[in-house]
Write an enzyme that holds these catalytic residues in place. Structure first.
Site, short mmCIF file in Angstrom:
data_model
loop_
_atom_site.label_atom_id
_atom_site.label_comp_id
_atom_site.label_asym_id
_atom_site.label_seq_id
_atom_site.Cartn_x
_atom_site.Cartn_y
_atom_site.Cartn_z
N TYR A 56 -1.68 -10.58 5.98
CA TYR A 56 -0.52 -10.57 5.09
C TYR A 56 0.26 -9.29 5.36
CZ TYR A 56 2.24 -10.65 0.76
OH TYR A 56 3.26 -10.66 -0.15
N ASP B 278 -0.29 -2.74 10.69
CA ASP B 278 0.09 -2.74 9.29
C ASP B 278 -1.04 -2.06 8.53
OD1 ASP B 278 0.49 -3.20 6.64
OD2 ASP B 278 1.10 -5.30 6.87
N LYS C 135 1.11 1.42 -0.46
CA LYS C 135 -0.01 1.61 -1.39
C LYS C 135 -0.38 3.09 -1.64
CE LYS C 135 -1.71 -3.05 -0.50
NZ LYS C 135 -1.65 -3.96 -1.61
N1 PMP Z 1 0.88 -5.34 4.25
C1 PMP Z 1 -0.37 -5.38 3.78
C2 PMP Z 1 -1.51 -5.19 4.72
C3 PMP Z 1 -0.60 -5.55 2.41
O1 PMP Z 1 -1.85 -5.57 1.96
C4 PMP Z 1 0.50 -5.71 1.55
C5 PMP Z 1 0.32 -5.92 0.06
N2 PMP Z 1 -0.86 -6.45 -0.36
C6 PMP Z 1 1.78 -5.68 2.09
C7 PMP Z 1 1.94 -5.49 3.44
C8 PMP Z 1 2.98 -5.83 1.23
O2 PMP Z 1 3.14 -4.70 0.44
P1 PMP Z 1 4.00 -4.76 -0.91
O3 PMP Z 1 3.27 -5.64 -1.84
O4 PMP Z 1 4.08 -3.32 -1.34
O5 PMP Z 1 5.34 -5.29 -0.53
#
Ligand code: PMP
Length: 406
Positions: free
Chosen positions: A120, A215, A243
């Site tokens: 994700y 990511d 995060k």
């Molecule tokens: N990349 C990863 C690996 C994530 O875990 C998340 C959120 N769980 C995101 C992108 C998206 O981040 P956000 O919810 O702050 O948009």
């Protein structure tokens, strides 16, 4: 996912959080293993972080102009992450991953990207193809609203299966701008990369002139001081962060090699901007959080993770429970599957009814975990051994309830 669709019932509405605990509006106390899905690595409401954020708010909440603090945070990130020379702050992990991919496409002039099923990267259109996390939990890994044109530029590989990546590079030679992945796939439960998997992807990208994007929204400043790039000694071309770097406030960042990041406007031609980017309160919370995350604290997190894993494994072995656990530092998952669990296909074969039963028994006994098999758990520095022991006692109750009914 906040929704309880996959486990049923009504989610607790949270009123307050402190350290390793959250309290709901009905006054129930829970040991929290969600940690706002990762940011709360120090535990909730760290008094000094909160104090600095309050001071920052008193000085004004947004300027739309450069601040010293955004530079300090960027430098803290650059200092920690190997291969990250230059950084742009944004407001979320979604924006960070989206912008990194745009940059890769803008630089290379190529359209296609490879992503991995179950990974994700936020809810930007290009990523909602076999997306993990809530999209998988809700059964919409391919979202309506994503155009066919967008979808056809996202190629899908299997996590921990290098052959699938090789095959795509062969089939779409010279069309692939970037490979994006979570170095630890934390959005289909916690699935660490197998030995050499990341290194092999790195080699394939270099050979085919595609950029590698880690990511690290979840793994960054979580599994090591320098994130997965440090932990696995594999250096990507670009990074997405989020995060932890906002300590519980909305933030994201993307960065990488200087000559690549210089292609972002205004120094380059690849456009990206944001009214609230580098927001002073978010940046303050990020600085105050990262400041406290020393090498010693990462050792502490690793030790807490290892302690929890060992206690849990003891239970699993003693009672021969048909479950499997994965862990990367302070990220972990318990799968209702005999294992091993190496990608999202394995997770899809879990016993979801058993998970649901387990989840609700834990909740009834004051343990708050993610309401989905497709999510990782997080341990913070506030989860002392004593708190982890309390949690293990309840995990024992819940596992017995699932597997050894009275
Ligand atoms: N990349 C990863 C690996 C994530 O875990 C998340 C959120 N769980 C995101 C992108 C998206 O981040 P956000 O919810 O702050 O948009």
């Amino acid at each position: 996912m906040r929704a309880f669709k996959s486990v049923g019932g009504v989610p607790p509405f949270i009123k307050r959080a402190e350290g390793a605990y959250v309290w709901d509006v009905d006054g129930n106390q829970f040991i929290d293993f969600v940690g706002s899905w990762g940011p709360m690595i120090l535990g909730h409401a760290h008094p000094e972080v909160i104090n600095e954020v309050k001071k920052s708010a008193n000085d004004g909440t947004s300027f739309g102009a450069p601040t010293k603090k955004e530079v300090i945070l960027a430098e803290m990130i650059i200092d920690r992450v190997p291969g990250c020379d230059m950084l742009r702050l944004v407001n979320s992990g979604t924006e960070a991953a989206m912008s990194a991919v745009r940059l890769a496409r803008g630089i290379s002039g190529k359209d296609k990207i490879i992503k991995f099923a179950g990974c994700y990267h936020g809810h930007c259109d290009s990523f909602l193809i076999e997306a993990g996390s809530g999209a998988l939990t809700l059964g919409v890994p391919n979202s309506p609203g994503v155009t066919r044109g967008t979808a056809q530029d996202t190629l899908l590989a299997e996590f921990n299966d290098i052959q699938t990546v090789q095959d795509l590079f062969k089939k779409y030679a010279n069309q692939i701008a970037a490979v994006i992945l979570e170095p630890v796939n934390g959005n289909t439960g916690c699935i660490p990369p197998e030995d050499q998997f990341l290194k092999n992807i790195r080699d394939l990208c270099s050979r085919h002139d595609a950029l590698l994007i880690f990511d690290e929204v979840m793994t960054g400043f979580r599994i090591a001081k320098g994130g997965a790039a440090e932990y696995y000694s594999v250096i990507p071309d670009l990074f997405a962060f989020g995060k932890v770097i906002g300590g519980g406030f909305p933030i994201g960042a993307y960065g990488g090699r200087k000559e690549l990041m210089e292609q972002v406007a205004p120094s380059g031609r690849v456009y990206q901007a944001g009214t609230l980017s580098g927001n002073p309160m978010a940046v303050t919370a990020g600085i105050e959080t990262l400041k406290r995350l020393t090498h010693v604290e990462y050792e502490n997190l690793e030790n807490l993770g290892a302690y929890f894993e060992a206690q849990l494994q003891d239970l699993i072995d003693t009672y021969d429970y048909p479950v499997w656990q994965n862990r990367a530092g302070s990220m972990f998952s318990l799968f209702f599957h005999p294992g091993p669990v190496m990608n999202t296909q394995d997770v899809s074969k879990c016993d979801f009814d058993a998970f649901k039963h387990y989840f609700h028994t834990l909740l009834d006994h004051g343990i708050y975990t993610a309401p989905s098999q497709y999510e990782a758990g997080f341990i913070s520095l506030s989860h002392t051994e004593e708190i982890l022991n309390k949690a293990i006692t309840q995990v024992h109750v819940a596992l017995k309830d699932v597997f050894i009914p009275a």
